[in-house]
Design a protein around this motif. Structure first.
Motif, short mmCIF file in Angstrom:
data_model
loop_
_atom_site.label_atom_id
_atom_site.label_comp_id
_atom_site.label_asym_id
_atom_site.label_seq_id
_atom_site.Cartn_x
_atom_site.Cartn_y
_atom_site.Cartn_z
N ALA A 240 0.86 -1.18 0.00
CA ALA A 240 0.00 0.00 0.00
C ALA A 240 0.90 1.23 0.00
O ALA A 240 1.80 1.35 0.82
CB ALA A 240 -0.90 0.00 1.23
N SER A 241 0.63 2.14 -0.91
CA SER A 241 1.46 3.34 -1.03
C SER A 241 1.18 4.30 0.12
O SER A 241 0.14 4.22 0.78
CB SER A 241 1.18 4.04 -2.36
OG SER A 241 -0.12 4.62 -2.34
N SER B 178 9.13 -2.36 3.77
CA SER B 178 9.06 -1.27 2.80
C SER B 178 9.44 -1.82 1.43
O SER B 178 10.48 -2.46 1.29
CB SER B 178 10.06 -0.16 3.16
OG SER B 178 9.76 0.38 4.39
N LYS B 179 8.61 -1.55 0.47
CA LYS B 179 8.89 -1.91 -0.91
C LYS B 179 8.79 -0.66 -1.76
O LYS B 179 8.29 0.37 -1.31
CB LYS B 179 7.89 -2.97 -1.42
CG LYS B 179 8.10 -4.34 -0.81
CD LYS B 179 9.37 -4.92 -1.34
CE LYS B 179 9.64 -6.28 -0.78
NZ LYS B 179 10.95 -6.74 -1.09
N LYS B 180 9.19 -0.76 -3.00
CA LYS B 180 9.13 0.38 -3.90
C LYS B 180 7.71 0.94 -4.01
O LYS B 180 7.51 2.15 -4.07
CB LYS B 180 9.64 -0.04 -5.28
CG LYS B 180 10.02 1.07 -6.18
CD LYS B 180 10.66 0.54 -7.45
CE LYS B 180 11.33 1.69 -8.20
NZ LYS B 180 12.05 1.22 -9.36
N LYS B 181 6.72 0.06 -4.01
CA LYS B 181 5.32 0.49 -4.17
C LYS B 181 4.65 0.85 -2.86
O LYS B 181 3.50 1.25 -2.85
CB LYS B 181 4.53 -0.60 -4.88
CG LYS B 181 4.98 -0.83 -6.30
CD LYS B 181 4.11 -1.85 -6.99
CE LYS B 181 4.58 -2.03 -8.43
NZ LYS B 181 3.76 -3.00 -9.15
#
Length: 189
Positions: free
Chosen positions: A134-135, A178-181
């Motif tokens: 989720a951003s 934490s991911k890029k998206k």
């Protein structure tokens, strides 16, 4: 509509009466007449309430065995049953290897427990239900009600504090990733 559903089994007249007042009940109504249809429905919706005139095994059920009912009494019985059902469901949600009790605002792993704030619960349940990253904009809008593209570090601050609590209590530094998206719960990797 709502997440609460009431299956009226075999009692078409009761279904018609409840359908007339379903907005007051704040539930979705379903009428099923055949036992086979009820069994098929409950296989995929085991937590839904069933209202019937006779006992059916292993159901979350309201039995109408003392007719006639006053409509106010029937509404009260339905609402109480829904409250109890929701309380029990909210007492034992699985989030990865943890058990979340929304009612007590605690999350558990074995015998360890951690107190959570209302916002932390909203954040965890949101990420759990999302099932993918989720951003920050999404979380700002859906959890905090902020408009998109607003410059704030609310999400990052809450995530940082929540990660610290999980590290201090459960020694888990990778629960929220934490991911890029955006952010996601480790179990979805």
């Amino acid at each position: 509509m709502t997440n609460n559903k009431l299956v009226v089994y075999e009692s078409k007249d009761i279904y018609k009466i409840l359908y007339e007042i379903k907005e007051k009940l704040k539930i979705d109504l379903i009428f099923l007449e055949k036992k086979k249809d009820l069994e098929i429905y409950l296989n995929s919706n085991p937590n839904d309430l069933v209202l019937s005139k006779k006992k059916i095994d292993n159901l979350n059920q309201i039995i109408l065995n003392n007719f006639p009912y006053k409509i106010n009494k029937l509404i009260e019985i339905i609402n109480l049953k829904i409250l109890k059902k929701n309380f029990l469901i909210n007492s034992n949600l699985s989030i990865g290897k943890y058990k979340l009790d929304i009612n007590s605002k605690k999350i558990y792993l074995n015998k360890q427990e951690l107190d959570l704030t209302e916002q932390e619960i909203k954040l965890l349940t949101y990420l759990n239900n999302k099932g993918k990253a989720a951003s920050v904009d999404e979380l700002q809008k859906d959890i905090w009600g902020y408009s998109e593209n607003l410059e704030t570090h609310t999400v990052e601050t809450h995530i940082h504090r929540l990660r610290k609590k999980f590290l201090d209590t459960f020694e888990d530094k990778n629960f929220i990733i934490s991911k890029k998206k955006g952010y996601l719960i480790k179990k979805f990797l």
